[in-house]
Design a protein around this motif. Sequence first.
Motif, short mmCIF file in Angstrom:
data_model
loop_
_atom_site.label_atom_id
_atom_site.label_comp_id
_atom_site.label_asym_id
_atom_site.label_seq_id
_atom_site.Cartn_x
_atom_site.Cartn_y
_atom_site.Cartn_z
N LEU A 183 41.27 -40.13 45.20
CA LEU A 183 42.52 -41.05 46.51
C LEU A 183 43.23 -42.46 46.31
CD1 LEU A 183 40.19 -39.75 49.19
CD2 LEU A 183 42.58 -38.29 47.94
N ASN A 184 42.49 -43.43 45.02
CA ASN A 184 43.09 -44.07 44.84
C ASN A 184 44.83 -44.11 44.36
OD1 ASN A 184 41.87 -46.04 46.04
ND2 ASN A 184 41.05 -46.76 43.68
N TRP A 185 45.01 -43.07 44.25
CA TRP A 185 46.02 -43.41 43.06
C TRP A 185 47.38 -42.06 44.34
CZ3 TRP A 185 43.50 -38.72 39.29
CH2 TRP A 185 43.04 -39.11 38.40
N ALA A 186 47.05 -42.47 45.69
CA ALA A 186 47.83 -42.05 46.19
C ALA A 186 48.73 -42.65 46.47
CB ALA A 186 47.25 -41.33 47.70
N GLY A 187 48.33 -44.09 46.61
CA GLY A 187 49.40 -45.18 46.74
C GLY A 187 50.60 -45.18 45.44
N LYS A 188 49.74 -44.96 44.23
CA LYS A 188 50.74 -45.39 43.33
C LYS A 188 52.10 -44.29 43.39
CE LYS A 188 46.61 -46.49 40.73
NZ LYS A 188 47.36 -48.49 40.92
N VAL A 189 51.50 -42.94 43.76
CA VAL A 189 52.34 -41.57 43.79
C VAL A 189 53.45 -41.37 45.30
CG1 VAL A 189 51.17 -40.38 41.68
CG2 VAL A 189 50.95 -40.60 43.99
N GLU A 190 53.55 -42.38 45.90
CA GLU A 190 53.23 -42.92 47.26
C GLU A 190 52.94 -41.39 48.21
OE1 GLU A 190 57.88 -43.51 46.94
OE2 GLU A 190 57.58 -45.07 46.42
N LEU A 191 51.66 -41.01 47.36
CA LEU A 191 51.21 -39.87 48.71
C LEU A 191 50.54 -40.55 49.88
CD1 LEU A 191 50.56 -36.81 48.75
CD2 LEU A 191 48.37 -37.16 47.82
N ASP A 192 51.34 -40.12 50.99
CA ASP A 192 50.54 -40.30 52.26
C ASP A 192 49.15 -40.44 52.50
OD1 ASP A 192 50.63 -41.51 55.28
OD2 ASP A 192 51.88 -40.17 55.38
N LEU A 193 48.22 -40.19 52.99
CA LEU A 193 47.23 -40.34 53.58
C LEU A 193 46.97 -40.02 55.00
CD1 LEU A 193 44.34 -41.50 50.93
CD2 LEU A 193 45.69 -39.63 50.27
N GLY A 194 48.24 -40.74 55.54
CA GLY A 194 47.93 -40.90 57.31
C GLY A 194 47.44 -39.44 57.96
N PRO A 195 47.66 -37.90 57.41
CA PRO A 195 47.46 -37.02 58.17
C PRO A 195 46.13 -37.16 58.12
CG PRO A 195 49.11 -36.08 56.53
CD PRO A 195 48.79 -37.86 55.97
N TRP A 196 45.63 -37.92 56.84
CA TRP A 196 44.16 -37.66 56.60
C TRP A 196 43.38 -38.63 57.56
CZ3 TRP A 196 47.22 -35.84 53.54
CH2 TRP A 196 47.57 -34.50 53.31
N PRO A 197 42.80 -39.29 58.17
CA PRO A 197 42.26 -40.67 58.79
C PRO A 197 40.75 -40.98 58.15
CG PRO A 197 42.43 -39.58 60.68
CD PRO A 197 43.29 -38.48 59.89
N ALA A 198 39.88 -38.90 57.79
CA ALA A 198 38.48 -39.42 57.72
C ALA A 198 38.95 -39.66 56.05
CB ALA A 198 38.11 -38.57 57.59
N LEU A 199 39.91 -39.96 55.41
CA LEU A 199 40.10 -40.49 54.01
C LEU A 199 40.67 -42.15 53.92
CD1 LEU A 199 41.90 -37.00 52.36
CD2 LEU A 199 39.26 -37.54 51.99
N ALA A 200 41.58 -42.18 55.01
CA ALA A 200 41.20 -43.52 55.03
C ALA A 200 39.82 -44.53 54.79
CB ALA A 200 42.55 -43.43 55.74
N ALA A 201 39.54 -44.32 56.03
CA ALA A 201 38.34 -44.61 56.25
C ALA A 201 37.08 -44.30 55.17
CB ALA A 201 37.84 -43.69 58.00
N PHE A 202 37.21 -43.05 55.01
CA PHE A 202 35.98 -42.72 53.71
C PHE A 202 36.49 -44.12 52.66
CE2 PHE A 202 35.52 -41.46 49.58
CZ PHE A 202 34.43 -41.13 49.59
N GLN A 203 38.13 -44.17 52.11
CA GLN A 203 38.37 -45.41 51.20
C GLN A 203 37.67 -46.30 51.79
OE1 GLN A 203 39.01 -43.12 48.68
NE2 GLN A 203 40.76 -44.69 48.06
N ALA A 204 38.01 -47.35 52.74
CA ALA A 204 37.88 -48.53 52.68
C ALA A 204 35.87 -48.77 53.07
CB ALA A 204 38.40 -48.90 54.62
N ARG A 205 35.13 -48.16 53.88
CA ARG A 205 33.97 -47.69 53.35
C ARG A 205 32.98 -48.19 51.96
NH1 ARG A 205 33.40 -44.48 56.95
NH2 ARG A 205 33.24 -41.98 55.82
N VAL A 206 33.78 -47.00 51.01
CA VAL A 206 33.62 -47.15 49.57
C VAL A 206 33.99 -48.29 48.88
CG1 VAL A 206 33.56 -45.97 47.78
CG2 VAL A 206 33.12 -44.36 49.34
N ALA A 207 34.56 -48.71 49.24
CA ALA A 207 35.67 -50.17 48.45
C ALA A 207 34.88 -50.70 49.21
CB ALA A 207 37.32 -50.41 48.76
#
Length: 204
Positions: A162-186
């Motif tokens: 999921l860290n690659w999403a920003g590099k390829v301009e893939l918006d994770l906005g439709p899945w807020p749980a994924l963004a929360a997961f990324q922050a939690r793991v980071a």
Amino acid sequence: MKLYFSPGACSLSPRIVLHEAGLAFDAEQVDLRSKRTAGGADFYAIQPQGYVPALQLDGGLVLTEGSAIVQYLADLAPHKQLAPPAGSLGRYQLAAWLNFIGTELHKNFGPLFDPAAAAAVKDYARANLARRLAHPGEALAASEYLMGKQFGVADAYLFTVLNWAGKVELDLGPWPALAAFQARVAARPAVQQALREEGLVPAQ
């Protein structure tokens, strides 16, 4: 043990697991274009497929494929509970997640990094990712990590991909749980250490 890696690549996942497990290791960077290690070795002589990660064990054997490597590392530190015990139902559920991340997410990111890939191929990959991300998104809306409340090796792999999403301009906005997961793991200390070692966050 020695981990052969490229910064930010899928080799970040076993580096995270090595730190989470508290295992001692060395690391050597690989230039994936020239296929040379930082020490000047021919990486093809170490890993015939030429890609990371590769984990050289103390006896000289080299393990390849991230999903296999992270399970091996988890089994070296069973008290850390990074993977369910071998033979348990949970272990097969873990295998399902690792396979899903590898085949349905990881591989679909590939064309987005390839400057030679046709636009239609990239559009197809993005559409596949949009469909497939709903699965972990739904799972993480219901639990802290993929396997429940316990961080495990599948989470390290998903975080890395999921860290690659920003590099390829893939918006994770439709899945807020994924963004929360990324922050939690980071925020995990072992993950921060791995990110610092690969130059992905500023050194403290």
